[in-house]
Scaffold this active site. Structure first.
Site, mmCIF file in Angstrom:
data_model
loop_
_atom_site.group_PDB
_atom_site.id
_atom_site.type_symbol
_atom_site.label_atom_id
_atom_site.label_comp_id
_atom_site.label_asym_id
_atom_site.label_seq_id
_atom_site.Cartn_x
_atom_site.Cartn_y
_atom_site.Cartn_z
ATOM 1 N N LYS A 13 0.860 -1.114 -0.069
ATOM 2 C CA LYS A 13 -0.073 -0.050 0.085
ATOM 3 C C LYS A 13 0.876 1.336 0.263
ATOM 4 O O LYS A 13 0.474 2.221 -0.524
ATOM 5 C CB LYS A 13 -0.971 -0.077 1.182
ATOM 6 C CG LYS A 13 -2.130 -1.079 1.314
ATOM 7 C CD LYS A 13 -2.847 -0.999 2.329
ATOM 8 C CE LYS A 13 -2.254 -0.987 3.902
ATOM 9 N NZ LYS A 13 -1.802 -2.219 4.181
ATOM 10 N N ARG A 88 -10.057 1.479 9.959
ATOM 11 C CA ARG A 88 -9.468 0.363 10.384
ATOM 12 C C ARG A 88 -10.791 -0.913 10.795
ATOM 13 O O ARG A 88 -10.602 -1.967 11.094
ATOM 14 C CB ARG A 88 -8.571 0.290 11.507
ATOM 15 C CG ARG A 88 -7.249 0.815 10.941
ATOM 16 C CD ARG A 88 -6.195 0.764 12.140
ATOM 17 N NE ARG A 88 -5.033 1.322 11.872
ATOM 18 C CZ ARG A 88 -3.905 0.971 11.277
ATOM 19 N NH1 ARG A 88 -4.064 -0.278 10.886
ATOM 20 N NH2 ARG A 88 -3.019 1.585 10.754
ATOM 21 N N ARG A 127 12.803 -11.898 3.508
ATOM 22 C CA ARG A 127 13.390 -10.563 3.444
ATOM 23 C C ARG A 127 14.316 -10.177 4.927
ATOM 24 O O ARG A 127 15.335 -9.807 4.744
ATOM 25 C CB ARG A 127 12.232 -9.349 3.511
ATOM 26 C CG ARG A 127 12.606 -8.062 3.388
ATOM 27 C CD ARG A 127 11.861 -7.237 2.639
ATOM 28 N NE ARG A 127 10.745 -6.830 3.676
ATOM 29 C CZ ARG A 127 9.640 -6.089 3.399
ATOM 30 N NH1 ARG A 127 9.505 -5.507 2.311
ATOM 31 N NH2 ARG A 127 8.815 -5.753 4.523
ATOM 32 N N ARG A 139 14.171 -4.981 10.180
ATOM 33 C CA ARG A 139 13.148 -4.200 10.681
ATOM 34 C C ARG A 139 12.252 -4.877 11.487
ATOM 35 O O ARG A 139 12.021 -6.096 11.333
ATOM 36 C CB ARG A 139 12.460 -3.674 9.321
ATOM 37 C CG ARG A 139 13.041 -2.591 8.697
ATOM 38 C CD ARG A 139 12.582 -2.214 7.366
ATOM 39 N NE ARG A 139 11.164 -2.500 7.356
ATOM 40 C CZ ARG A 139 10.388 -2.458 6.206
ATOM 41 N NH1 ARG A 139 10.872 -2.304 5.110
ATOM 42 N NH2 ARG A 139 9.153 -2.388 6.280
ATOM 43 N N ARG A 150 0.354 -8.685 13.238
ATOM 44 C CA ARG A 150 -0.126 -7.727 12.339
ATOM 45 C C ARG A 150 -1.223 -8.134 11.478
ATOM 46 O O ARG A 150 -2.193 -7.450 11.439
ATOM 47 C CB ARG A 150 0.975 -6.904 11.643
ATOM 48 C CG ARG A 150 1.709 -5.988 12.885
ATOM 49 C CD ARG A 150 3.017 -5.154 12.181
ATOM 50 N NE ARG A 150 2.472 -4.246 11.205
ATOM 51 C CZ ARG A 150 2.763 -3.873 10.174
ATOM 52 N NH1 ARG A 150 3.967 -4.384 9.444
ATOM 53 N NH2 ARG A 150 2.637 -2.950 9.219
#
Length: 198
Positions: A13, A88, A127, A139, A150
Site C-alpha cells: 500500500k 480500520r 526478507r 526491521r 499484525r
C-alpha cells in the site's frame, strides 16, 4: 480524487500510495502521521489523543475521525486525498461516510490490494533472512512473529471493511501479487474509469 487503500501489512500500500501522490498531487493521509502532527500542533483533538496515548490507551474512533475531519479540511486535501490505515473498523468506515456526506464529499474508490497471505509471510521471512545474511538489522516489522500478529489484527479488525465497501460498489480488487509496476498499471486502469469530479 478521494481514495482508500486497503490490504494487509506487506501488501504494498505504501509504495502505491507514493506513486498516486506523485501522479495526482494529492496527500497520502496516514492516521499515525496525522495523530503525531495533531499532538505536535496541540489541536483540541490532538490534546485529547495525547492524553489517551500518555495513559497507554488506544485512541478512540471518535478521536481518529476528528483528526481526519480536521486534516481533510486543509488546503492541500481540497483536490482529494489517499487514506492509508483508515478506516480500520466498520465503525470508522461508517463515521467516515457520515463526515464526507456532511461536507458534500464522496469517495471515488476503495482499492483493495489482495494478496496470498501465506506467500506474504514467506516473503517477510525471506526478507528478514536476507537482511541477517547481509549483516543488516532486521526491521521490526519484518520479524515474522510481529508480522503474523499484525496480519491477525488485520484479518480480525480491518478486513471487515472490505465487504462494507463492496456493497457500496466502490471496491476494486487489485491483484497485489503482481509486480509493483503491474499493480500500478492496474490501479491506473481502475482510476481512469472514474469521474474526476465526484
Amino acid at each position: 480524487m478521494r481514495l482508500i487503500l486497503v490490504g494487509p501489512p506487506g501488501a504494498g500500500k505504501g509504495t502505491q500510495a507514493t506513486r498516486l501522490v506523485e501522479k495526482y498531487g494529492i496527500p497520502q493521509l496516514s492516521t499515525g502521521d496525522m495523530l503525531r502532527a495533531a499532538v505536535a500542533a496541540q489541536t483540541p483533538v490532538g490534546l485529547k489523543a495525547k492524553e489517551v496515548m500518555d495513559a497507554g490507551g488506544l485512541v478512540s474512533d471518535e478521536i481518529v475521525v476528528g483528526i481526519i475531519r480536521d486534516r481533510i479540511s486543509e488546503d492541500d486535501a481540497k483536490k482529494g486525498f489517499i487514506l492509508d490505515g483508515f478506516p480500520r473498523t466498520l465503525a470508522q468506515a461508517e463515521a467516515l461516510d457520515e463526515m464526507l456526506q456532511a461536507n458534500g464529499l464522496k469517495l471515488n474508490a476503495v482499492l483493495e490490494l489482495r494478496v496470498d497471505q501465506t506467500k506474504l509471510v514467506d516473503r517477510i521471512v525471506n526478507r528478514a533472512e536476507e537482511a541477517r545474511a547481509a549483516g543488516q538489522p532486521v526491521r521490526k516489522d519484518d520479524d515474522p512473529e510481529v508480522f503474523k500478529q499484525r496480519l491477525e489484527a488485520y484479518n480480525r479488525d480491518t478486513a471487515v471493511v472490505v465487504p462494507y465497501y463492496e456493497k457500496t460498489g466502490l471496491l476494486s480488487v487489485i491483484d497485489g501479487m503482481q509486480s509493483i509496476d503491474e499493480v500500478t498499471a492496474t490501479i491506473e486502469t481502475v482510476l481512469q474509469g472514474l469521474d474526476e469530479n465526484v
